[in-house]
Write a protein that holds these residues in place. Structure first.
Motif, PDB file in Angstrom:
ATOM      1  N   PHE A  83       0.858  -1.189   0.000  1.00  0.00           N
ATOM      2  CA  PHE A  83       0.000   0.000   0.000  1.00  0.00           C
ATOM      3  C   PHE A  83       0.892   1.235   0.000  1.00  0.00           C
ATOM      4  N   ARG A  84       0.327   2.349  -0.507  1.00  0.00           N
ATOM      5  CA  ARG A  84       1.096   3.590  -0.630  1.00  0.00           C
ATOM      6  C   ARG A  84       0.191   4.777  -0.384  1.00  0.00           C
ATOM      7  N   ASP A  85       0.831   5.886  -0.066  1.00  0.00           N
ATOM      8  CA  ASP A  85       0.160   7.194   0.011  1.00  0.00           C
ATOM      9  C   ASP A  85      -1.015   7.186   0.986  1.00  0.00           C
ATOM     10  N   GLY A  86      -0.920   6.412   2.036  1.00  0.00           N
ATOM     11  CA  GLY A  86      -1.937   6.428   3.077  1.00  0.00           C
ATOM     12  C   GLY A  86      -3.203   5.666   2.762  1.00  0.00           C
ATOM     13  N   VAL A  87      -3.274   5.018   1.587  1.00  0.00           N
ATOM     14  CA  VAL A  87      -4.455   4.239   1.217  1.00  0.00           C
ATOM     15  C   VAL A  87      -4.242   2.804   1.698  1.00  0.00           C
ATOM     16  N   LEU A  88      -4.900   2.446   2.796  1.00  0.00           N
ATOM     17  CA  LEU A  88      -4.670   1.148   3.407  1.00  0.00           C
ATOM     18  C   LEU A  88      -5.429   0.053   2.660  1.00  0.00           C
ATOM     19  N   PRO A  89      -4.888  -1.156   2.631  1.00  0.00           N
ATOM     20  CA  PRO A  89      -5.546  -2.270   1.928  1.00  0.00           C
ATOM     21  C   PRO A  89      -6.742  -2.786   2.707  1.00  0.00           C
ATOM     22  N   SER A  90      -7.583  -3.567   2.045  1.00  0.00           N
ATOM     23  CA  SER A  90      -8.782  -4.104   2.687  1.00  0.00           C
ATOM     24  C   SER A  90      -8.439  -5.148   3.739  1.00  0.00           C
ATOM     25  N   ILE A  91      -7.337  -5.867   3.549  1.00  0.00           N
ATOM     26  CA  ILE A  91      -6.892  -6.829   4.546  1.00  0.00           C
ATOM     27  C   ILE A  91      -5.501  -6.433   5.020  1.00  0.00           C
ATOM     28  N   THR A  92      -5.346  -6.322   6.331  1.00  0.00           N
ATOM     29  CA  THR A  92      -4.057  -5.915   6.896  1.00  0.00           C
ATOM     30  C   THR A  92      -3.516  -6.936   7.894  1.00  0.00           C
TER      31      THR A  92
END
Length: 474
Positions: free
Chosen positions: A324-333
């Motif tokens: 992930f980049r630029d503060g856009v978090l993925p749906s699963i972490t």
């Protein structure tokens, strides 16, 4: 998280060793390094200015290991604890875009065969200049993780540093010192901190697999299956690595850029197969008992339990890398087995992604953007790691087939007790049988295969050269 570990002893000309050599050729496993990559590996590293060589670090690894990624030092801090964990700084040696860098992207990870390994980096680095060998000054990413009295993380720092390990320890020696009360405090605290972290793991619903190492021993012209059960010290040591991986994930999530190791919950079908495997191995698994609770109750010294723990690694096959980049978090972490966000960052000598995770964490703590070569590679990194993981998985599966064929090669025609643990949906006459003893698995062909039921099976084929074991109902 663990893969199945298999080792083999015997002369190079033995059929098993010959089959493993042929497998490497068949799979196109990388062999020699290009001359340009070897020349790059001889370049002097970029050394950090921060000197932490006064910290008396130590490593814990198998006795024969020389590719040492991690060194640690544990101390008390008020009512809590301080963990210092040095990770080999591979980026100090590998120039982005160089021939060596390109070769590591081709290899992706170290491949482990029962008789040898195919390393990610040239041995001059992985077993020499970059390895945290004792009494050698090395560049490292030095983590400092402060814990409270219950083992919870309260502060994290990571920076580049020069470090110097004082001792190369092994698991049996560590266990003996701790059990005998002769370990000095930095080592004795491994048990204290390790147990606290294990308790927290249970509380959050995580599960660590204490997977035994299988050894196939050549004896009297045949082969014998044995297991080396992990010691408590193995688990305590693994908890320090997990602690660091969780701290790295938290840093990257807060920073808004990162590469996580993620794993969704296991599908019902995979758990169902494990229940049938437990049944085949006479392991009682009541329906009200969770998978995690069952695994914690097993004794890896018991051959049936050891075999079941080996099969539990199948639940980890859905793991992947999520960027992930630029503060856009993925749906699963999160990673389902860890039951928390987690990142691979502690084995950069053996895994490509760890170099990138470490670099992002160093930048996050410094309040800086990671160097340009890191975000430039993030988009393609998950696919590279997936391809490398598939190759490692193929190596593992084929090696299991080969060693089990070697184990049974002189018993073709014999009848065994087993249980059908899997039947192909499209070809119901083809399935997988788990033997009770020896605890191996193999293909079974037959009409109306009784899924989940015990039956007698006859061994039709066991040829290490063909790398397959095949049964039929007796």
């Amino acid at each position: 998280m663990p893969r199945r570990h298999i080792s083999v002893t015997g002369a190079p000309e033995a059929p098993l060793r010959a089959a493993l050599t042929a497998l490497r050729t068949e799979l196109g496993v990388p062999d020699a390094y290009p001359p340009e990559a070897l020349a790059d590996a001889e370049r002097p590293p970029v050394l950090p200015t921060y000197d932490a060589t006064d910290i008396p670090l130590f490593t814990i690894d198998p006795p024969t290991s020389v590719d040492l990624d991690q060194a640690m030092h544990l101390s008390r801090r008020g009512s809590g604890y301080r963990v210092r964990y040095a990770i080999a700084d591979v980026a100090a040696f590998v120039v982005p875009g160089s021939a060596l860098d390109e070769e590591t992207h081709r290899r992706v990870m170290t491949l482990y065969f029962p008789d040898e390994k195919v390393p990610l980096h040239p041995p001059v680095l992985s077993e020499g200049a970059a390895s945290l060998l004792p009494d050698q000054t090395r560049p490292a990413a030095l983590w400092t993780i402060d814990l409270d009295a219950e083992g919870r993380t309260v502060a994290v720092d990571v920076r580049r540093a020069l470090v110097r390990s004082r001792a190369k320890l092994d698991y049996e020696g560590v266990q003996k010192e701790i059990d005998g009360g002769t370990a000095e405090e930095p080592l004795a605290l491994l048990k204290v901190v390790g147990r606290l972290r294990e308790e927290l793991e249970v509380a959050r619903g995580g599960i660590s697999l204490n997977v035994p190492e299988q050894e196939i021993v050549e004896r009297d012209g045949g082969y014998e299956l044995t297991y080396r059960a992990p010691l408590p010290a193995d688990g305590w040591n693994a908890q320090i690595s997990l602690l660091t991986g969780m701290a790295a994930a938290d840093l990257m999530l807060a920073h808004g850029t990162g590469v996580l190791r993620t794993l969704p919950a296991a599908p019902d079908g995979a758990v169902g197969r494990l229940r049938r495997t437990a049944h085949a191995l006479h392991i009682d698994w009541p329906h009200h008992v969770s998978y995690a609770a069952l695994v914690r109750s097993l004794d890896p010294h018991d051959p049936h339990h050891a075999a079941f723990l080996q099969e539990c690694t199948t639940l980890l096959r859905g793991a992947g890398y999520t960027v992930f980049r630029d503060g856009v978090l993925p749906s699963i972490t999160t990673h389902a087995a860890v039951a928390a966000p987690y990142a691979h960052c502690t084995a950069p000598l053996r895994r490509l992604a760890d170099r990138y995770a470490s670099e992002i964490c160093l930048a996050a703590v410094a309040g800086e953007a990671p160097p340009e070569w890191v975000p430039a590679a993030l988009e393609s990194l998950p696919q590279e790691m997936a391809d490398g993981g598939r190759r490692a998985g193929t190596v593992e599966r084929e090696c299991v087939d080969i060693v089990e064929a070697a184990l049974l090669k002189d018993r073709v025609g014999e009848v065994f007790d087993g249980c059908v643990v899997e039947v192909e949906e499209r070809r119901p006459s083809v399935g997988v049988v788990q033997l009770e003893s020896p605890a191996v698995i193999g293909r079974i062909d037959g009409d109306d295969l009784p899924l989940g039921e015990r039956l007698r099976v006859r061994l039709l084929q066991a040829d290490p050269g063909a790398a397959k074991v095949r049964f039929a109902p007796a």
